[in-house]
Structure formats: C-alpha cells, structure tokens
Scaffold this motif. Structure first.
Motif, PDB file in Angstrom:
ATOM      1  N   ARG A  22      17.533 -23.614 -27.592  1.00 12.53           N
ATOM      2  CA  ARG A  22      17.750 -25.032 -27.276  1.00 12.53           C
ATOM      3  C   ARG A  22      16.464 -25.841 -27.128  1.00 12.53           C
ATOM      4  N   ARG A  23      15.397 -25.368 -27.714  1.00 13.96           N
ATOM      5  CA  ARG A  23      14.193 -26.189 -27.758  1.00 13.96           C
ATOM      6  C   ARG A  23      14.259 -27.124 -28.959  1.00 13.96           C
ATOM      7  N   GLN A  24      13.473 -28.189 -28.891  1.00 18.25           N
ATOM      8  CA  GLN A  24      13.435 -29.172 -29.969  1.00 18.25           C
ATOM      9  C   GLN A  24      11.987 -29.455 -30.357  1.00 18.25           C
ATOM     10  N   PHE A  25      11.768 -29.593 -31.655  1.00 16.85           N
ATOM     11  CA  PHE A  25      10.456 -29.945 -32.186  1.00 16.85           C
ATOM     12  C   PHE A  25      10.644 -31.127 -33.131  1.00 16.85           C
ATOM     13  N   PHE A  26       9.720 -32.086 -33.066  1.00 21.92           N
ATOM     14  CA  PHE A  26       9.831 -33.284 -33.889  1.00 21.92           C
ATOM     15  C   PHE A  26       8.580 -33.431 -34.755  1.00 21.92           C
ATOM     16  N   ASN A  81       8.318 -15.959 -32.292  1.00 25.31           N
ATOM     17  CA  ASN A  81       9.588 -15.406 -31.792  1.00 25.31           C
ATOM     18  C   ASN A  81      10.571 -16.521 -31.438  1.00 25.31           C
ATOM     19  N   THR A  82      10.625 -17.512 -32.305  1.00 17.12           N
ATOM     20  CA  THR A  82      11.480 -18.675 -32.088  1.00 17.12           C
ATOM     21  C   THR A  82      12.425 -18.811 -33.277  1.00 17.12           C
ATOM     22  N   VAL A  83      13.707 -18.644 -33.045  1.00 19.31           N
ATOM     23  CA  VAL A  83      14.695 -18.649 -34.127  1.00 19.31           C
ATOM     24  C   VAL A  83      15.208 -20.065 -34.346  1.00 19.31           C
ATOM     25  N   VAL A  84      15.010 -20.580 -35.541  1.00 19.68           N
ATOM     26  CA  VAL A  84      15.458 -21.928 -35.890  1.00 19.68           C
ATOM     27  C   VAL A  84      16.949 -21.894 -36.222  1.00 19.68           C
TER      28      VAL A  84
END
Length: 340
Positions: free
Chosen positions: A157-161, A137-140
């Motif tokens: 406003r989350r970030q993934f690397f 349920n996380t919209v990119v």
C-alpha cells in the motif's frame, strides 16, 4: 569423439541450419540490428526450429540433427516445435554469421565479476549522482498514468509518483500488474501467450580439473565450475528433487560434484521464464506493440529490445538507455544557444 571432432560436427550442422539463402543467412539478414531490412526475412517469420530441421532433413546426418537441437534448444529454453527459427537466425547474424564468434558470444565469454556485481556497479554509479531514490523487495501491484503524473502502487500500500515511468516488467508477467488506462490489447495478448524459455540454470562445482575442457571456469580452490541448462524439452526441477537433477548431470559423464547452485526461472514469480525466445510469428505480430509507449509509461526490457542482442543483458541496457534518453529530452529544459 574428440573436442575437435565435436566442434567440426556442430559447426557443419549449424552452417546447414542457417543456410536459408546459400550464404549462411548473410543475404536474408545482413544487419541484425535492422533485421527487417531485407523483406525476404518475412518468409521465415512463422517457421519453428522443427520446421527448419524438417526442411533440411535430407541434408543432415543423425549426429548433425542432434547437434542442431542440442545447441538451439539450450539457446531457446523451449521445444523444437515452439521455438522460433527467426530468433536463432538473429543471434547468428549478431555473431557476424560465424560459428566461432557465435560460440564465443553465447557460450564462452562471461563477465568476470558476474552479473550481480555488474548490476551493483550500475546502482553505485547512480547513487553517486545524489538523485536516486530506491526501494528493494517492493512488489508493484498497480500503475496509473491517467492523470498529469503517474502513480505506482505496491502490495504493501505504498505509493510512488513521477512524471514518467519506465516499466521493465518482463513479458511473461506483464499482465500480473494492473494498468490504468489498460494495457494495449496486443501487449496483453503477447504476455498471455508468453515466450517459450522455461530454462532452469544449474551451476555445478566439481572436483575434476579435466572437466575444464568443457569450457568450464576454474574456481579459486582449483575446482571446476560447469553450467547446465534444463530446458522445456526435458525439464529439470531441482527445487523439487535435487537428487534427480544430480543424476541427470552425471549422465553426461562421471563427475565428483561438490556443490549445486540453481535457479528455476520458470517458477520465479517475477519472471516466469528466462531470457526471451519468441514463438513462431510472435516477433512480426507483437514486437512493435511491446515497444510502444502508453502515455507517460515507457516499456524497456531485453524481451523486446530492438536488434541483435534481444534476450541478452546488452539488449536490456540498450532498451533502458533508449527510454532514459526519451525522458531526458522530454523533461530536461532545453538550452538555448545565443546567436548574439
């Protein structure tokens, strides 16, 4: 008309539809997983279903024409004019150029556990490795691969690397995510054009056991499960008017419907369409570009899988596996074999 007569009619009609070479397509497309092996296939790259029906209209009875359109448009989810003939020919070739195998592969046999349970098996297997982190349920909203590592940002406003990213965003919504550097112009053009499949899938649970002769599936309570497809040719909107959808279903034959379950893929914001079916000319113009990586981003999706099972979950698995192996080879330390 009996089921046997219906099968004979449909087999005869589809045989004429695919017989572009006097050999039911075997000469022009002998290898569905290398469909361009015979360059003669390019003569049909821009042909629509309507074009092909027009080409052979002198060979077809009215019933045969209806049979072709009924089968092909359920497969494409589009219209006669916007559905590529080449896509159907590839499905036909993947089914060994045989009517019964085609119907078994496309219409009859399904996963006993269902696709949701199948997907959960992948998740559970991945979790067992101890190396999987995930977020549902996380919209990119944004993908940035301009630096040494890639970054994914979300609407919340989350970030993934990561060192590499595999994008599985479907073709029809690919441009809804911002990419930096920008997407290849051919990718943008193909996504803006969109594939044609605007299918609505409707599951009906009916009381009538005799309906199982329609290739229905028996429910545990002895009811029958029938699947209907509302395509762009004559679109259904069950989410807007379920009574109209129910009436359309009952036009096939009287039936006692206990329950309807449906999903309108054309209105799904993360898909805007069902399984891929290209417009005439799209495959030869865009397929290579859609499959091409951009720096640290690899693109894996059934919508541009190479070979016969594009559009199917088999194509999705194939495309994802190819991308995963590329990343494995790039990032996993190479083991040196000692020759001492």
């Amino acid at each position: 008309m009996s089921h046997e007569e219906e099968q004979e009619l449909t087999a005869r009609a589809l045989g004429k539809f695919v017989d572009i070479d006097g050999n039911r397509g075997k000469t022009v497309m002998p290898f569905p997983f290398n469909s361009g092996w015979n360059k003669d296939i390019l003569k049909f790259a821009h042909m629509s279903v309507a074009d092909r029906v027009e080409q052979i209209k002198h060979q077809l009875s009215e019933e045969e024409r209806h049979a072709i359109e009924a089968v092909v448009l359920v497969c494409s989810g589009g219209t006669r004019e916007n559905s590529a003939f080449l896509d159907f020919l590839r499905w036909w070739a993947a089914s060994n150029h045989d009517y019964e195998t085609f119907m078994d592969s496309v219409m009859v046999f399904k996963l006993k556990c269902g696709q949701s349970a199948f997907a959960m098996k992948f998740l559970h297997e991945s979790l067992q490795t101890g190396n999987l982190s995930y977020s549902f349920n996380t919209v990119v909203s944004h993908v940035d691969s301009s630096g040494d590592s890639a970054e994914v940002r979300t609407n919340d406003r989350r970030q993934f690397f990561a060192k590499r990213i595999i994008s599985t965003i479907p073709l029809n919504v690919l441009t809804k995510v911002n990419f930096n550097p920008p997407l290849d112009p051919s990718k943008v053009e193909a996504s803006t054009l969109k594939h044609v499949n605007q299918c609505v899938k409707v599951h009906a649970e009916v009381k009538d056991p005799e309906m199982r002769s329609w290739s229905g599936i028996t429910y545990p309570n002895r009811n029958t499960h029938i699947v209907f497809f509302g395509c762009d040719q004559n679109h259904l909107q069950p989410d807007e008017n379920v009574e109209e959808t129910l009436q359309a279903i009952k036009e096939f034959t009287p039936m006692d419907v206990e329950r309807l379950v449906f999903h309108n893929w054309s209105k799904d914001e993360f898909a805007e369409g069902a399984w891929v079916w290209y417009r005439p000319g799209m495959e030869v113009k865009y397929l290579d570009a859609l499959r091409r990586r951009q720096g640290g981003i690899l693109f894996a999706n059934s919508d541009w899988a190479e070979g016969g099972w594009r559009s199917f979950i088999d194509g999705a698995i194939q495309s994802g596996t190819e991308a995963a192996l590329i990343i494995k080879d790039e990032l996993q330390p190479k083991k040196l074999n000692s020759r001492i």
